[in-house]
Design a protein around this motif. Sequence first.
Motif, short mmCIF file in Angstrom:
data_model
loop_
_atom_site.label_atom_id
_atom_site.label_comp_id
_atom_site.label_asym_id
_atom_site.label_seq_id
_atom_site.Cartn_x
_atom_site.Cartn_y
_atom_site.Cartn_z
N ASN A 73 72.15 27.85 13.11
CA ASN A 73 72.63 29.16 13.56
C ASN A 73 74.14 29.35 13.50
O ASN A 73 74.64 30.40 13.88
CB ASN A 73 72.14 29.50 14.97
N ASP A 79 68.64 32.05 3.27
CA ASP A 79 68.63 31.40 4.59
C ASP A 79 67.21 31.37 5.12
O ASP A 79 66.51 32.40 5.08
CB ASP A 79 69.50 32.17 5.59
N GLN A 126 65.11 31.32 8.39
CA GLN A 126 65.31 31.65 9.79
C GLN A 126 63.99 31.57 10.55
O GLN A 126 62.93 31.86 10.01
CB GLN A 126 65.90 33.05 9.95
N TYR A 144 66.39 36.07 15.45
CA TYR A 144 66.24 35.06 14.41
C TYR A 144 67.35 34.01 14.51
O TYR A 144 68.50 34.33 14.82
CB TYR A 144 66.28 35.71 13.02
N THR A 202 69.08 30.87 12.33
CA THR A 202 69.20 30.34 10.98
C THR A 202 69.10 28.81 10.99
O THR A 202 69.92 28.13 11.62
CB THR A 202 70.53 30.76 10.34
#
Length: 281
Positions: A99, A162, A164, A171, A173
């Motif tokens: 993230n 990405d 996620q 969301y 990552t």
Amino acid sequence: MLLSPSLQNYVSDLGLAVPEQLNIEFVMALQEKHVARYSFNSLAVVLGEDISLDVEAISEKIVTRGMGGYCFEHNKLTFELLKALGYDVQLKLARVLNNNVEREAGRTHRVTLLTLEGVSYLVDTGFGGNGPIAPLRLDINTPQTAGLDRYRVLGRGNGEYDLQVVKGDDYFTLYRFDSAVYTDADCALGHFYSHKHPSAVFLKNLMVTLKKQDQTVALVNAELTIRDRHGERKQLIESPESLGNILSSEFDITLEPAVIEHLFIRFVAPILAENKVGVTS
């Protein structure tokens, strides 16, 4: 189709049969059974063992001995089987972001891109508790469910994507991969960093995870977390005996008492001491 003994052992151990015709259902079953049976873990890394990326050695460690491993082992085994069966697969490397999308991360995660009947899928049997239990279509920005989790593949342009997962109401990552061409030589670099560099997360943490359709069991240092449809339960590990019992009962991993003691002193005891100081201060 004739497979090598190591790959046939992999298929047989998961209770699968070689498909007469290539189909996505076989890949789905392979991924789901793999992540439920073979633990994602850092044991060999923290114990300073040599980790071979030879497919025969990986099969012997993960399938025959049941000792699990991490992404460069799990996804290599899956990739080589799918390739041997005739699937159109490509090796890809990813940057683990957790993230922090601005993080300067090296390519230390291996995944597989599979294309079948004009549809591309992300196949990943080596990302632990947050990883998918099923192939994910590269349908950009489209929510997909796999077991307990919801995912999407976010297109970033320039051939980058990405992965996620939903955490809470948003969301999160996990990692970023691209469409570049990679080989085992590239994996050797990421593998060396991941199990030898002092900053590598696997060297600094005891991690063991199994992921099933309706349950994720994760041991991280001093804490065992079990997540299912009813929520999340956490258990603090308070003794070497408890650590050994959890490794055996939850992950089917049996280690010598001296090794358990070493792991407890190194990864669990400091956290228990810190918690005790925090409570009494």
